[in-house]
Scaffold this motif. Structure first.
Motif, PDB file in Angstrom:
ATOM      1  N   LEU A  43       0.831  -1.203   0.000  1.00 58.42           N
ATOM      2  CA  LEU A  43       0.000   0.000   0.000  1.00 58.42           C
ATOM      3  C   LEU A  43       0.865   1.252   0.000  1.00 58.42           C
ATOM      4  N   LYS A  44       1.888   1.287   0.836  1.00 56.76           N
ATOM      5  CA  LYS A  44       2.781   2.450   0.890  1.00 56.76           C
ATOM      6  C   LYS A  44       3.486   2.651  -0.453  1.00 56.76           C
ATOM      7  N   LYS A  45       3.939   1.580  -1.063  1.00 48.77           N
ATOM      8  CA  LYS A  45       4.602   1.674  -2.368  1.00 48.77           C
ATOM      9  C   LYS A  45       3.630   2.225  -3.415  1.00 48.77           C
ATOM     10  N   PHE A  46       2.387   1.765  -3.391  1.00 45.52           N
ATOM     11  CA  PHE A  46       1.367   2.234  -4.321  1.00 45.52           C
ATOM     12  C   PHE A  46       1.091   3.723  -4.125  1.00 45.52           C
ATOM     13  N   LEU A  47       0.911   4.159  -2.886  1.00 39.89           N
ATOM     14  CA  LEU A  47       0.618   5.567  -2.612  1.00 39.89           C
ATOM     15  C   LEU A  47       1.816   6.468  -2.898  1.00 39.89           C
ATOM     16  N   ASP A  48       3.027   5.942  -2.759  1.00 42.67           N
ATOM     17  CA  ASP A  48       4.238   6.720  -3.060  1.00 42.67           C
ATOM     18  C   ASP A  48       4.370   7.030  -4.547  1.00 42.67           C
ATOM     19  N   ASP A  49       3.737   6.231  -5.394  1.00 36.99           N
ATOM     20  CA  ASP A  49       3.813   6.423  -6.842  1.00 36.99           C
ATOM     21  C   ASP A  49       2.762   7.445  -7.257  1.00 36.99           C
ATOM     22  N   ASP A  50       3.181   8.696  -7.433  1.00 37.55           N
ATOM     23  CA  ASP A  50       2.210   9.748  -7.712  1.00 37.55           C
ATOM     24  C   ASP A  50       1.587   9.656  -9.101  1.00 37.55           C
ATOM     25  N   SER A  51       2.054   8.748  -9.937  1.00 38.26           N
ATOM     26  CA  SER A  51       1.427   8.586 -11.246  1.00 38.26           C
ATOM     27  C   SER A  51       0.187   7.703 -11.179  1.00 38.26           C
ATOM     28  N   GLU A  63      -9.779   9.019   4.792  1.00 35.53           N
ATOM     29  CA  GLU A  63      -9.380   8.622   6.149  1.00 35.53           C
ATOM     30  C   GLU A  63      -8.587   7.318   6.133  1.00 35.53           C
ATOM     31  N   PHE A  64      -8.901   6.436   5.186  1.00 36.36           N
ATOM     32  CA  PHE A  64      -8.121   5.208   5.040  1.00 36.36           C
ATOM     33  C   PHE A  64      -6.699   5.529   4.569  1.00 36.36           C
ATOM     34  N   ILE A  65      -6.576   6.472   3.644  1.00 36.43           N
ATOM     35  CA  ILE A  65      -5.286   6.807   3.035  1.00 36.43           C
ATOM     36  C   ILE A  65      -4.370   7.558   3.990  1.00 36.43           C
ATOM     37  N   ARG A  66      -4.909   8.463   4.779  1.00 35.50           N
ATOM     38  CA  ARG A  66      -4.095   9.359   5.625  1.00 35.50           C
ATOM     39  C   ARG A  66      -2.948   8.677   6.365  1.00 35.50           C
ATOM     40  N   PRO A  67      -3.180   7.639   7.152  1.00 31.46           N
ATOM     41  CA  PRO A  67      -2.066   7.077   7.924  1.00 31.46           C
ATOM     42  C   PRO A  67      -1.015   6.357   7.078  1.00 31.46           C
ATOM     43  N   ALA A 118       2.454  14.272   1.864  1.00 28.87           N
ATOM     44  CA  ALA A 118       0.993  14.233   1.761  1.00 28.87           C
ATOM     45  C   ALA A 118       0.350  14.363   3.138  1.00 28.87           C
ATOM     46  N   LYS A 119       0.926  13.723   4.146  1.00 26.16           N
ATOM     47  CA  LYS A 119       0.389  13.839   5.504  1.00 26.16           C
ATOM     48  C   LYS A 119       0.410  15.298   5.963  1.00 26.16           C
ATOM     49  N   GLU A 120       1.500  15.995   5.653  1.00 27.72           N
ATOM     50  CA  GLU A 120       1.617  17.408   6.011  1.00 27.72           C
ATOM     51  C   GLU A 120       0.566  18.240   5.265  1.00 27.72           C
ATOM     52  N   PHE A 121       0.363  17.941   3.990  1.00 24.84           N
ATOM     53  CA  PHE A 121      -0.663  18.619   3.200  1.00 24.84           C
ATOM     54  C   PHE A 121      -2.045  18.400   3.820  1.00 24.84           C
ATOM     55  N   PHE A 122      -2.335  17.170   4.240  1.00 27.96           N
ATOM     56  CA  PHE A 122      -3.618  16.860   4.882  1.00 27.96           C
ATOM     57  C   PHE A 122      -3.806  17.705   6.144  1.00 27.96           C
ATOM     58  N   GLN A 123      -2.756  17.803   6.958  1.00 27.97           N
ATOM     59  CA  GLN A 123      -2.848  18.583   8.196  1.00 27.97           C
ATOM     60  C   GLN A 123      -3.047  20.071   7.916  1.00 27.97           C
TER      61      GLN A 123
END
Length: 99
Positions: free
Chosen positions: A16-24, A64-68, A74-79
Motif C-alpha cells: 500500500l505504501k509503495k502504491f501511494l508513493d507512486d504519484d502517477s 481517512e483510510f489513506i491518511r495514515p 501528503a500527511k503534512e498537506f492533509f494537516q
C-alpha cells in the motif's frame, strides 16, 4: 515475493505504501488555482472510487483510510488543509506491466 500468512499484514502495508508513493497512479496532493480544478486537491487512484465501500468500512472514508499510509509530504498537506480537501481521481492506466 510470495505473501506469507505470518507476514501478511506487513507485506500488505508495504504494498500500500509503495502504491501511494507512486504519484502517477496512487496519490497526488496539490493546491490548484484554475477554472476546473481549483482548491486543495487530493488525487487518488480510481480504485478508491470503484471499491469505496471497502475503504469506507476501514477508515470511514477513502481519505481517512489513506491518511495514515500516505507519504510524509501528503500527511503534512492533509494537516495544513484539513477540512478543505477535495478528492479527485487519477486517470486509470489499463495497460499491463507498464507497456
Amino acid at each position: 515475493e510470495a505473501y506469507m500468512p505470518s507476514r501478511l499484514d506487513a507485506q500488505l502495508e508495504a504494498a500500500l505504501k509503495k502504491f501511494l508513493d507512486d504519484d502517477s497512479k496512487g496519490l497526488q496532493v496539490k493546491t490548484e488555482k484554475g477554472l476546473f480544478s481549483s482548491g486543495n486537491n487530493v488525487y487518488v487512484s480510481k480504485i478508491f472510487k470503484w471499491f469505496h465501500e471497502d475503504f469506507e468500512t476501514e477508515g470511514g472514508s477513502a481519505l481517512e483510510f489513506i491518511r495514515p499510509h500516505a507519504p510524509e509530504p501528503a500527511k503534512e498537506f492533509f494537516q495544513n488543509h484539513d477540512g478543505d480537501l477535495k478528492i479527485r481521481y487519477l486517470k486509470y492506466d489499463w495497460t499491463l506491466n507498464g507497456e
